[in-house]
Scaffold this motif. Sequence first.
Motif, short mmCIF file in Angstrom:
data_model
loop_
_atom_site.label_atom_id
_atom_site.label_comp_id
_atom_site.label_asym_id
_atom_site.label_seq_id
_atom_site.Cartn_x
_atom_site.Cartn_y
_atom_site.Cartn_z
N TRP A 278 0.84 -1.21 0.00
CA TRP A 278 0.00 0.00 0.00
C TRP A 278 0.86 1.25 0.00
CZ3 TRP A 278 -1.02 3.88 3.73
CH2 TRP A 278 -2.19 4.61 3.54
N LEU A 279 1.94 1.21 0.77
CA LEU A 279 2.87 2.34 0.78
C LEU A 279 3.65 2.43 -0.53
CD1 LEU A 279 4.42 1.99 4.37
CD2 LEU A 279 2.72 3.66 3.63
N GLY A 280 4.13 1.28 -1.01
CA GLY A 280 4.98 1.26 -2.19
C GLY A 280 4.30 1.79 -3.44
N ILE A 281 3.00 1.53 -3.57
CA ILE A 281 2.25 2.02 -4.74
C ILE A 281 2.38 3.53 -4.89
CG2 ILE A 281 -0.10 2.39 -5.61
CD1 ILE A 281 -0.83 -0.35 -4.50
N SER A 282 2.48 4.23 -3.77
CA SER A 282 2.47 5.69 -3.79
C SER A 282 3.84 6.31 -3.56
CB SER A 282 1.49 6.22 -2.73
OG SER A 282 0.17 5.82 -3.02
N ALA A 283 4.91 5.53 -3.72
CA ALA A 283 6.24 6.02 -3.40
C ALA A 283 6.64 7.26 -4.21
CB ALA A 283 7.27 4.90 -3.60
N LEU A 284 6.28 7.30 -5.48
CA LEU A 284 6.68 8.43 -6.31
C LEU A 284 6.10 9.75 -5.81
CD1 LEU A 284 8.22 9.32 -8.88
CD2 LEU A 284 6.06 9.08 -10.12
N SER A 285 4.95 9.69 -5.15
CA SER A 285 4.32 10.92 -4.67
C SER A 285 5.23 11.67 -3.69
CB SER A 285 2.99 10.60 -4.00
OG SER A 285 3.18 9.85 -2.81
N ILE A 286 6.07 10.95 -2.98
CA ILE A 286 6.97 11.57 -2.01
C ILE A 286 7.97 12.47 -2.73
CG2 ILE A 286 8.65 11.11 -0.19
CD1 ILE A 286 7.20 8.29 0.02
N TYR A 287 8.47 11.99 -3.85
CA TYR A 287 9.37 12.82 -4.65
C TYR A 287 8.63 14.02 -5.23
CZ TYR A 287 12.41 14.30 -8.46
OH TYR A 287 13.18 15.07 -9.32
N LEU A 288 7.40 13.79 -5.67
CA LEU A 288 6.65 14.86 -6.33
C LEU A 288 6.29 16.00 -5.38
CD1 LEU A 288 4.25 12.72 -8.56
CD2 LEU A 288 6.31 13.95 -9.28
N THR A 289 6.27 15.73 -4.09
CA THR A 289 5.99 16.81 -3.13
C THR A 289 7.28 17.49 -2.67
OG1 THR A 289 5.94 15.14 -1.36
CG2 THR A 289 3.84 15.84 -2.28
N HIS A 290 8.20 16.74 -2.11
CA HIS A 290 9.34 17.41 -1.48
C HIS A 290 10.36 17.93 -2.48
CE1 HIS A 290 11.91 13.83 -2.03
NE2 HIS A 290 12.92 14.59 -1.65
N SER A 291 10.26 17.48 -3.76
CA SER A 291 11.15 18.01 -4.80
C SER A 291 10.43 18.93 -5.77
CB SER A 291 11.80 16.85 -5.57
OG SER A 291 12.84 16.27 -4.80
N SER A 292 9.19 19.27 -5.47
CA SER A 292 8.46 20.24 -6.28
C SER A 292 9.17 21.59 -6.23
CB SER A 292 7.03 20.39 -5.75
OG SER A 292 6.44 21.57 -6.22
N ASN A 293 9.24 22.27 -7.36
CA ASN A 293 9.84 23.61 -7.37
C ASN A 293 9.07 24.60 -6.49
OD1 ASN A 293 11.55 22.54 -9.37
ND2 ASN A 293 11.68 24.53 -10.38
N PHE A 294 7.82 24.29 -6.22
CA PHE A 294 7.03 25.16 -5.35
C PHE A 294 7.31 24.90 -3.87
CE2 PHE A 294 4.11 24.55 -9.11
CZ PHE A 294 4.34 25.81 -9.66
N LEU A 295 7.60 23.65 -3.50
CA LEU A 295 7.69 23.28 -2.08
C LEU A 295 9.08 22.90 -1.62
CD1 LEU A 295 4.42 21.18 -1.57
CD2 LEU A 295 4.76 23.65 -1.42
N SER A 296 9.99 22.58 -2.53
CA SER A 296 11.32 22.13 -2.09
C SER A 296 12.04 23.19 -1.26
CB SER A 296 12.18 21.75 -3.30
OG SER A 296 12.36 22.85 -4.18
N LYS A 297 11.76 24.47 -1.54
CA LYS A 297 12.42 25.53 -0.78
C LYS A 297 12.02 25.49 0.69
CE LYS A 297 8.87 28.82 -2.28
NZ LYS A 297 8.60 30.04 -3.08
#
Length: 351
Positions: A278-297
């Motif tokens: 269940w966690l693994g299915i959504s692993a990419l979402s973690i990258y998409l949030t904390h490495s977003s150009n809007f939120l990584s700062k």
Amino acid sequence: MKDSLNLSPLTLKRDSNMELLRIVAMILIMVVHANFRALPKPDAVAIAANPSSAFLQFLAEGFSIVGVNVFVMLSGWYGIRPRLVRFSELLFQILFFGLLCLGIECAVTGQMPSGALLTVLMLDPGVYWFVKVYIALYLFAPVLNLFVEHATRKQFEQVLMAVFGFMFVFGWLFKATTWIGEGYSLPWFMCIYLLARYMRVHQPWFTQFRRSTDLCIYLGVVTFLTVAVFVLRHYDLGGVLYFYCCPLVVLGAMHLLLFFSKLSPSLGGDVGGDFINWLGISALSIYLTHSSNFLSKYYDGYIRQWFYEESRLTFILFAVLLIIIVFFGSILIDKLRLLLWRAILCFLKIK
């Protein structure tokens, strides 16, 4: 697990041991970003001023620098089998989190950031480098798979030795090209994809060690990298040892993957395995949030603030807490995204 993209398919039988590795790889990527993306790499002056702090930074980087290679190798381990529905889901996931992160940024600042549309559509060259290279790998996968299926073992080995020799000489040792980009590139992703396919299909001698040996090799690589860079940084050298195309980083990634591959596919039993999957299915979402150009700062900013203002123990505790919050927050949000995607498929009557 069936061969697949393995980013966020809706219904696949998953090997819990490798899904756990996917989760670990994403956590390692978060640690890399909390380390030498948010913080400067210690130089000779920083090491002289606080050697223990510098050593801990190098140790964290030694453990975590394999994360990107491992994440891509997992796709090579199973093989990417392109399907329009799954590819569409990947693009929808990227768009969903792009708009979400933009919304959060607008709510925090009260204004629309410049170039927002280019950022959401990944048309800015500084946006989501990993995702764009992975999309290119996805599109090239059928060609790579044809080679894997039709090449003899000897041909496969000759090609691997040739391309890795080229990558190590021109991309790592002498940095004689720009298009290899220290491993931030499609040619590199193609290489490690093929390496993982080779290990899975042909099972060469170096894949036959006990899992404890694989773990020791990974830990040995971590130890060597940490000590070597700590010594070399006294002379402001050693940064090349953290390139994704560094042979030691590849070796560590290989044996971390092999260690997890030798754990039980039903790791954790029915309940634990289901939770891991269940966690693994959504692993990419973690990258998409904390490495977003809007939120990584914000992610980097908090890490940087705590590093300079808090004690080392407090900094570590705060950093771990932030990683946990981002990890589970991203996954929970992605579950809402999955519900929305299922609704879209149902509306369009697509199975």
